[in-house]
Structures are given as C-alpha cells and as structure tokens.
Design an enzyme around this catalytic site. Sequence first.
Site, PDB file in Angstrom:
ATOM      1  N   THR A 120      -7.992  47.894  49.673  1.00  0.00           N
ATOM      2  CA  THR A 120      -7.590  48.516  50.811  1.00  0.00           C
ATOM      3  C   THR A 120      -7.297  47.521  52.089  1.00  0.00           C
ATOM      4  O   THR A 120      -7.485  46.929  51.986  1.00  0.00           O
ATOM      5  CB  THR A 120      -8.536  49.615  51.192  1.00  0.00           C
ATOM      6  OG1 THR A 120      -7.572  50.399  52.286  1.00  0.00           O
ATOM      7  CG2 THR A 120      -9.746  48.890  51.630  1.00  0.00           C
ATOM      8  N   PHE A 121      -6.993  47.533  53.370  1.00  0.00           N
ATOM      9  CA  PHE A 121      -6.519  47.560  54.124  1.00  0.00           C
ATOM     10  C   PHE A 121      -7.151  47.548  55.573  1.00  0.00           C
ATOM     11  O   PHE A 121      -7.064  49.398  55.621  1.00  0.00           O
ATOM     12  CB  PHE A 121      -4.907  47.636  54.388  1.00  0.00           C
ATOM     13  CG  PHE A 121      -4.977  46.940  55.828  1.00  0.00           C
ATOM     14  CD1 PHE A 121      -4.595  45.267  56.346  1.00  0.00           C
ATOM     15  CD2 PHE A 121      -4.161  47.250  56.957  1.00  0.00           C
ATOM     16  CE1 PHE A 121      -3.796  44.334  56.668  1.00  0.00           C
ATOM     17  CE2 PHE A 121      -4.688  47.311  58.167  1.00  0.00           C
ATOM     18  CZ  PHE A 121      -4.188  45.804  58.427  1.00  0.00           C
ATOM     19  N   HIS A 122      -7.537  46.778  56.084  1.00  0.00           N
ATOM     20  CA  HIS A 122      -8.107  46.749  57.221  1.00  0.00           C
ATOM     21  C   HIS A 122      -7.457  46.155  58.857  1.00  0.00           C
ATOM     22  O   HIS A 122      -7.355  44.608  58.344  1.00  0.00           O
ATOM     23  CB  HIS A 122      -9.681  46.849  57.332  1.00  0.00           C
ATOM     24  CG  HIS A 122     -10.533  47.240  56.491  1.00  0.00           C
ATOM     25  ND1 HIS A 122     -10.638  49.012  56.246  1.00  0.00           N
ATOM     26  CD2 HIS A 122     -11.583  46.987  55.637  1.00  0.00           C
ATOM     27  CE1 HIS A 122     -11.445  49.711  55.435  1.00  0.00           C
ATOM     28  NE2 HIS A 122     -11.988  48.380  54.428  1.00  0.00           N
ATOM     29  N   LEU A 152     -16.596  54.582  55.921  1.00  0.00           N
ATOM     30  CA  LEU A 152     -14.814  55.159  56.141  1.00  0.00           C
ATOM     31  C   LEU A 152     -13.934  54.305  57.024  1.00  0.00           C
ATOM     32  O   LEU A 152     -14.924  53.739  57.691  1.00  0.00           O
ATOM     33  CB  LEU A 152     -15.272  55.838  56.726  1.00  0.00           C
ATOM     34  CG  LEU A 152     -15.419  56.750  57.713  1.00  0.00           C
ATOM     35  CD1 LEU A 152     -14.743  56.547  59.127  1.00  0.00           C
ATOM     36  CD2 LEU A 152     -15.804  58.000  58.512  1.00  0.00           C
ATOM     37  N   ALA A 153     -13.098  54.338  56.870  1.00  0.00           N
ATOM     38  CA  ALA A 153     -11.714  53.854  58.372  1.00  0.00           C
ATOM     39  C   ALA A 153     -10.840  54.669  57.900  1.00  0.00           C
ATOM     40  O   ALA A 153      -9.968  54.911  57.183  1.00  0.00           O
ATOM     41  CB  ALA A 153     -10.996  52.950  57.218  1.00  0.00           C
ATOM     42  N   CYS A 185      -6.901  51.632  48.068  1.00  0.00           N
ATOM     43  CA  CYS A 185      -7.568  52.056  46.881  1.00  0.00           C
ATOM     44  C   CYS A 185      -6.804  53.030  45.630  1.00  0.00           C
ATOM     45  O   CYS A 185      -7.701  53.581  44.558  1.00  0.00           O
ATOM     46  CB  CYS A 185      -7.847  53.790  47.514  1.00  0.00           C
ATOM     47  SG  CYS A 185      -8.560  53.693  49.075  1.00  0.00           S
ATOM     48  N   ARG A 233     -19.018  48.121  48.160  1.00  0.00           N
ATOM     49  CA  ARG A 233     -18.546  49.314  48.048  1.00  0.00           C
ATOM     50  C   ARG A 233     -17.836  49.250  46.954  1.00  0.00           C
ATOM     51  O   ARG A 233     -16.966  48.736  46.148  1.00  0.00           O
ATOM     52  CB  ARG A 233     -17.149  50.113  49.099  1.00  0.00           C
ATOM     53  CG  ARG A 233     -16.183  48.917  49.894  1.00  0.00           C
ATOM     54  CD  ARG A 233     -15.643  49.181  50.439  1.00  0.00           C
ATOM     55  NE  ARG A 233     -14.317  48.862  50.888  1.00  0.00           N
ATOM     56  CZ  ARG A 233     -12.664  48.543  49.617  1.00  0.00           C
ATOM     57  NH1 ARG A 233     -13.043  49.426  48.257  1.00  0.00           N
ATOM     58  NH2 ARG A 233     -12.374  47.987  49.594  1.00  0.00           N
TER      59      ARG A 233
END
Length: 232
Positions: free
Chosen positions: A93-95, A171-172, A188, A88
């Site tokens: 970033t974090f999930h 998206l998150a 980001c 992507r």
Amino acid sequence: MSGAPVRVLLLGPVPYAEALRVQERCVAAARAARGPSAVRGPAAVPAESVVLSEPAHPVYTWGLRGAPDAAAAAALRATGAGLVAARRGGHITFHGPGQLLAFPVLDLRRRRLPLRGYVAGLEALVLRLCRRLGLGAARALPPPFTGVWMGDSKLCAIGVHCGNHITSHGLALNCCTDLTWFDHIIPCGLEGKGVTSLSHELGRHITVDHVLEPFLDSFQEVFDCTLDFSGD
C-alpha cells in the site's frame, strides 16, 4: 476497563520510519508494563498508546504477504517514493502526505478482545469519524475487504500486527492524499477496487489536522478509555 488511560503521541508530519521507531518504543513500554517491576499507581505512564502521524514523504510499504519482486520494486523507486517492509498483515500500500496514520499499541489480553474484534473496532471508530464529518455512506465490508469503503473505493486501509497480545501498526486514513500514487500498485492486493479520500468524498479540503479531534473522540468511545496527552 472503562476509563483506562491511553497515551496519545501526536507526531505531526514525520518520515514513516520515524513513526515506526516511536511505535516500537511504545510496544516495548507496553510489554514492560506487564512485568513484576512495572511502576504502579497514579504516577505510572499509561501502558497503552496511540501514535498519530502524517507521513512527511511518499513511501510504499508491504506486509507479511510478500515483497514486490525486483522489477516491481525498481518501478516503484522510479516514482521517487521510498520502499519499506512493515510487520503487519496485508499487501502493498501507499503512505504519504495528507494521510492520517494511527498506530494503536493496545493490550488485547488485558482488554479480553480477540484480534478480529480489535480490527472491527478500528473499522467502527473510522465509521464514527465519517459520520461526524457528514459521510454517512461509509461502510465496513467482510474479509478480505478489511477497512472502510465508499462504494468500491477504499477510504481507510487497516493492517495490524499482534505479538504477545500487544498490537502495533493500525490504519491509514486518506484525508487529502494525492491518490495518483496508488496508480502504481494494486492497493492492498485487491483487483478491481479503487481508492478515495475524505476530501474527494466531501468535496472540500480535509487535512489531517481537521480529523484529529473527531478521530480521538471516536477512539475513546470505541475502546472505552481516557486519553493522556502527557507525551513520551
């Protein structure tokens, strides 16, 4: 294009890698739907999909702009989170739990929608969701500040991939995410910016389940479609 069906896959809490695998099956199906042997008519499986999940475990992911170096990767692993490369746009970033991940698999050529218009559509649907929840101050900003923001804090991150006009990733949205996980990165790649969640901004506990219905309502409106819940 009005009313075209989009298949909804509600995965619930699953590992991030499982959501990616389901997404890739949807991308393959969307590509196959263009071929001469594609099934047509009312019995056909919808060519487009949206994969919705909540990451079951914490994971840091990075996009096409580069992986963390060895020292940074070791420090992130020391937190107990996984590390995954994702195809992507965007930086690291974090999930994790308490976050809604949405991976729309849409055919932008069929929709006659440019990629930047698609990203703006994702921002617009999250803004509609926020208004439905009573969070009217949420806003979208011009690039490079992609996503949805509350002041200088990002509420929803957006990072997409588009190959042969078929989208993936997406998206998150932080619902009740533990925001301390973001302390270990520059989210980001944006210096001096913070991260927030729906729960923090609204002052009450907002789970992923709470936002699914208003999210899907907003999705239908922005992308001018009907939803198909027949599964995969």
